[in-house]
Write a protein that holds these residues in place. Sequence first.
Motif, PDB file in Angstrom:
ATOM      1  N   ALA A  68      14.586   3.556 -24.168  1.00  0.00           N
ATOM      2  CA  ALA A  68      14.850   4.599 -25.023  1.00  0.00           C
ATOM      3  C   ALA A  68      14.925   5.519 -23.902  1.00  0.00           C
ATOM      4  O   ALA A  68      14.546   5.033 -22.593  1.00  0.00           O
ATOM      5  CB  ALA A  68      12.874   5.090 -24.838  1.00  0.00           C
ATOM      6  N   ASP A  69      15.455   6.719 -23.938  1.00  0.00           N
ATOM      7  CA  ASP A  69      16.087   7.682 -23.094  1.00  0.00           C
ATOM      8  C   ASP A  69      16.315   9.131 -23.702  1.00  0.00           C
ATOM      9  O   ASP A  69      16.982   8.818 -24.691  1.00  0.00           O
ATOM     10  CB  ASP A  69      17.613   6.425 -22.556  1.00  0.00           C
ATOM     11  N   GLU A  70      16.231   9.793 -23.302  1.00  0.00           N
ATOM     12  CA  GLU A  70      16.440  11.654 -23.949  1.00  0.00           C
ATOM     13  C   GLU A  70      17.165  11.746 -23.725  1.00  0.00           C
ATOM     14  O   GLU A  70      17.767  12.471 -24.428  1.00  0.00           O
ATOM     15  CB  GLU A  70      15.347  12.164 -22.547  1.00  0.00           C
ATOM     16  N   ASN A  71      18.189  11.460 -22.896  1.00  0.00           N
ATOM     17  CA  ASN A  71      19.679  11.789 -22.804  1.00  0.00           C
ATOM     18  C   ASN A  71      20.345  10.460 -23.259  1.00  0.00           C
ATOM     19  O   ASN A  71      22.032  10.300 -22.937  1.00  0.00           O
ATOM     20  CB  ASN A  71      19.708  11.557 -21.120  1.00  0.00           C
ATOM     21  N   SER A  72      19.630   9.410 -24.327  1.00  0.00           N
ATOM     22  CA  SER A  72      20.950   8.655 -24.688  1.00  0.00           C
ATOM     23  C   SER A  72      21.549   9.398 -25.659  1.00  0.00           C
ATOM     24  O   SER A  72      21.317  10.378 -26.411  1.00  0.00           O
ATOM     25  CB  SER A  72      19.730   7.449 -25.630  1.00  0.00           C
ATOM     26  N   THR A  73      22.932   8.315 -25.784  1.00  0.00           N
ATOM     27  CA  THR A  73      24.022   9.296 -27.526  1.00  0.00           C
ATOM     28  C   THR A  73      23.185   8.539 -27.680  1.00  0.00           C
ATOM     29  O   THR A  73      23.857   8.811 -29.771  1.00  0.00           O
ATOM     30  CB  THR A  73      25.250   8.684 -26.650  1.00  0.00           C
ATOM     31  N   SER A  74      22.431   7.772 -28.631  1.00  0.00           N
ATOM     32  CA  SER A  74      22.025   7.294 -29.975  1.00  0.00           C
ATOM     33  C   SER A  74      20.224   8.282 -29.932  1.00  0.00           C
ATOM     34  O   SER A  74      19.775   8.434 -29.144  1.00  0.00           O
ATOM     35  CB  SER A  74      21.172   5.782 -29.127  1.00  0.00           C
ATOM     36  N   TYR A 102      18.498   7.115 -32.005  1.00  0.00           N
ATOM     37  CA  TYR A 102      16.975   6.375 -31.932  1.00  0.00           C
ATOM     38  C   TYR A 102      17.102   6.201 -30.829  1.00  0.00           C
ATOM     39  O   TYR A 102      15.357   6.449 -31.377  1.00  0.00           O
ATOM     40  CB  TYR A 102      17.691   4.803 -32.468  1.00  0.00           C
ATOM     41  N   PHE A 103      17.444   5.717 -29.453  1.00  0.00           N
ATOM     42  CA  PHE A 103      16.913   5.795 -28.090  1.00  0.00           C
ATOM     43  C   PHE A 103      16.188   7.362 -27.695  1.00  0.00           C
ATOM     44  O   PHE A 103      15.750   7.098 -27.485  1.00  0.00           O
ATOM     45  CB  PHE A 103      17.916   5.832 -27.733  1.00  0.00           C
ATOM     46  N   ARG A 104      16.958   8.476 -28.630  1.00  0.00           N
ATOM     47  CA  ARG A 104      16.179   9.192 -28.153  1.00  0.00           C
ATOM     48  C   ARG A 104      15.155   9.633 -28.817  1.00  0.00           C
ATOM     49  O   ARG A 104      14.233  10.664 -27.675  1.00  0.00           O
ATOM     50  CB  ARG A 104      16.967  10.943 -27.837  1.00  0.00           C
ATOM     51  N   ALA A 105      14.959   9.226 -29.916  1.00  0.00           N
ATOM     52  CA  ALA A 105      13.524   9.758 -30.383  1.00  0.00           C
ATOM     53  C   ALA A 105      12.253   8.609 -30.095  1.00  0.00           C
ATOM     54  O   ALA A 105      11.479   9.117 -30.115  1.00  0.00           O
ATOM     55  CB  ALA A 105      14.421   9.254 -32.079  1.00  0.00           C
ATOM     56  N   LYS A 106      12.772   7.880 -30.327  1.00  0.00           N
ATOM     57  CA  LYS A 106      12.060   6.360 -29.066  1.00  0.00           C
ATOM     58  C   LYS A 106      11.678   7.234 -27.289  1.00  0.00           C
ATOM     59  O   LYS A 106      10.267   6.915 -27.769  1.00  0.00           O
ATOM     60  CB  LYS A 106      12.523   5.068 -28.606  1.00  0.00           C
ATOM     61  N   ALA A 107      12.085   7.428 -27.147  1.00  0.00           N
ATOM     62  CA  ALA A 107      11.966   8.507 -26.169  1.00  0.00           C
ATOM     63  C   ALA A 107      10.663   9.466 -26.267  1.00  0.00           C
ATOM     64  O   ALA A 107       9.658   9.898 -25.607  1.00  0.00           O
ATOM     65  CB  ALA A 107      13.136   8.736 -24.819  1.00  0.00           C
ATOM     66  N   GLU A 108      11.570  10.396 -26.680  1.00  0.00           N
ATOM     67  CA  GLU A 108      10.346  11.665 -27.281  1.00  0.00           C
ATOM     68  C   GLU A 108       9.222  10.651 -27.597  1.00  0.00           C
ATOM     69  O   GLU A 108       8.147  12.307 -27.797  1.00  0.00           O
ATOM     70  CB  GLU A 108      11.292  12.224 -28.186  1.00  0.00           C
ATOM     71  N   GLY A 109       9.500  10.273 -28.293  1.00  0.00           N
ATOM     72  CA  GLY A 109       8.030   9.746 -29.220  1.00  0.00           C
ATOM     73  C   GLY A 109       6.843   9.308 -27.957  1.00  0.00           C
ATOM     74  O   GLY A 109       5.650   8.984 -28.155  1.00  0.00           O
ATOM     75  N   GLU A 110       8.042   8.130 -26.962  1.00  0.00           N
ATOM     76  CA  GLU A 110       6.837   8.154 -25.804  1.00  0.00           C
ATOM     77  C   GLU A 110       5.948   9.184 -24.700  1.00  0.00           C
ATOM     78  O   GLU A 110       4.748   8.985 -24.383  1.00  0.00           O
ATOM     79  CB  GLU A 110       7.535   7.293 -24.641  1.00  0.00           C
ATOM     80  N   LYS A 111       6.494  10.466 -24.959  1.00  0.00           N
ATOM     81  CA  LYS A 111       5.671  11.553 -23.999  1.00  0.00           C
ATOM     82  C   LYS A 111       4.836  12.029 -24.831  1.00  0.00           C
ATOM     83  O   LYS A 111       4.487  12.798 -24.414  1.00  0.00           O
ATOM     84  CB  LYS A 111       7.725  12.089 -24.428  1.00  0.00           C
ATOM     85  N   ALA A 112       5.536  12.002 -26.597  1.00  0.00           N
ATOM     86  CA  ALA A 112       4.376  12.662 -27.401  1.00  0.00           C
ATOM     87  C   ALA A 112       3.387  11.706 -27.193  1.00  0.00           C
ATOM     88  O   ALA A 112       2.194  12.614 -26.805  1.00  0.00           O
ATOM     89  CB  ALA A 112       4.699  12.507 -28.710  1.00  0.00           C
ATOM     90  N   VAL A 113       2.802  10.753 -27.160  1.00  0.00           N
ATOM     91  CA  VAL A 113       1.711   9.761 -27.473  1.00  0.00           C
ATOM     92  C   VAL A 113       1.273  10.179 -25.656  1.00  0.00           C
ATOM     93  O   VAL A 113       0.279  10.356 -26.012  1.00  0.00           O
ATOM     94  CB  VAL A 113       2.991   8.456 -26.952  1.00  0.00           C
ATOM     95  N   GLN A 114       2.357  10.210 -24.959  1.00  0.00           N
ATOM     96  CA  GLN A 114       1.606   9.708 -23.457  1.00  0.00           C
ATOM     97  C   GLN A 114       0.534  11.135 -22.954  1.00  0.00           C
ATOM     98  O   GLN A 114      -0.547  11.775 -22.120  1.00  0.00           O
ATOM     99  CB  GLN A 114       2.824   9.597 -21.959  1.00  0.00           C
ATOM    100  N   ALA A 115       1.347  12.415 -23.782  1.00  0.00           N
ATOM    101  CA  ALA A 115       0.650  13.305 -23.855  1.00  0.00           C
ATOM    102  C   ALA A 115      -0.881  14.085 -24.773  1.00  0.00           C
ATOM    103  O   ALA A 115      -1.575  14.342 -23.926  1.00  0.00           O
ATOM    104  CB  ALA A 115       2.329  14.894 -24.477  1.00  0.00           C
ATOM    105  N   ALA A 116      -0.596  12.998 -25.190  1.00  0.00           N
ATOM    106  CA  ALA A 116      -1.732  13.507 -26.528  1.00  0.00           C
ATOM    107  C   ALA A 116      -2.735  12.284 -26.247  1.00  0.00           C
ATOM    108  O   ALA A 116      -4.358  12.847 -26.559  1.00  0.00           O
ATOM    109  CB  ALA A 116      -1.162  12.905 -28.041  1.00  0.00           C
TER     110      ALA A 116
END
Length: 322
Positions: free
Chosen positions: A123-129, A131-145
């Motif tokens: 999971a990485d916001e800067n990934s070329t994938s 899938y991995f970008r969305a996973k990273a954004e999902g983690e951020k959203a969960v941690q914020a909420a």
Amino acid sequence: MASNLDTTVTVFGGSGFLGRNVVRALCKRDYRVRVAVRRPELAGHLQPLGRVGQIHAVQANVRYPASVEAAMRDSQIAINLVGILAEGGGQSFDAVQMKGAETIAKAAAASGARMVHVSAIGADENSTSSYFRAKAEGEKAVQAALPSATIMRPSLLFGPEDEFTNRFAALARISPVLPLVGGGVNTVQPAYVADVADAVADAVDGKAKAGATYELGGPEVLTMREVMQIILKITQRDRMLAPLPFGLAKLQSYVLQFAPGPFTLTPDQVAMLRVDNVVSDAAKVAGLTFAGLGITPDSMEAVAPQYLWRFRASGQFQKKSA
């Protein structure tokens, strides 16, 4: 002391590959399990995993907040396992793995519940994938909420009915050549699905650190070439392993993304294969791994023969070669 039977755990995506194993692990620990899925009438296969009345399937779609809020009603813990490997229709990576994760976290926070969110190593916001970008954004959203949420990042999962070892074993049964995207030099740390399910259940038990991110990899770091060699050895197939440059693989993926079964290859999957999928040194030092939870993970070579035998020419009765 209160029994776990007094605790309701809502498992979003509980009918999938990892979901079935998580539900089984929770039932063994006597939790009441509410499985939130888009098609509850298709979740009947989960019932034998628990006692009568222990598992209850309800309708929920992470793209519709009201259904998620209803699934969390009177539930003390939420587990998010919802994810997709390829986009289609309204099921985009962002809608499911970012917005969906945020919706579940907000519903858990609103009901005062704890949460275990399953993401992925890579999971990485800067990934070329995507899938991995969305996973990273999902983690951020969960941690914020819900800052107290525990995040689990497994490496590639293997086990009966997986889409990893079974896929390559099926391909080896019908093709004389197996492609190694990028030469097969990228590394992975395959994790047995039952071990990951136990880690999730441990987090539900309160054994994991709140607000921490765990990285779950198996006991071995393998190149994709080594993974293929193990699968060929188990299935007793003699196949050529042919390196496929990333550029050519990406070109082919624009056609193969519409191919059936084991031949499917999407441009995003090619991008995912450009990076190693292993536990970081930082996670090891912090104790945020299987070892930190007291779990000794099983290797692919120890487990895979128990289910990949069906891909041998004569099944389980085939004699081992000398």
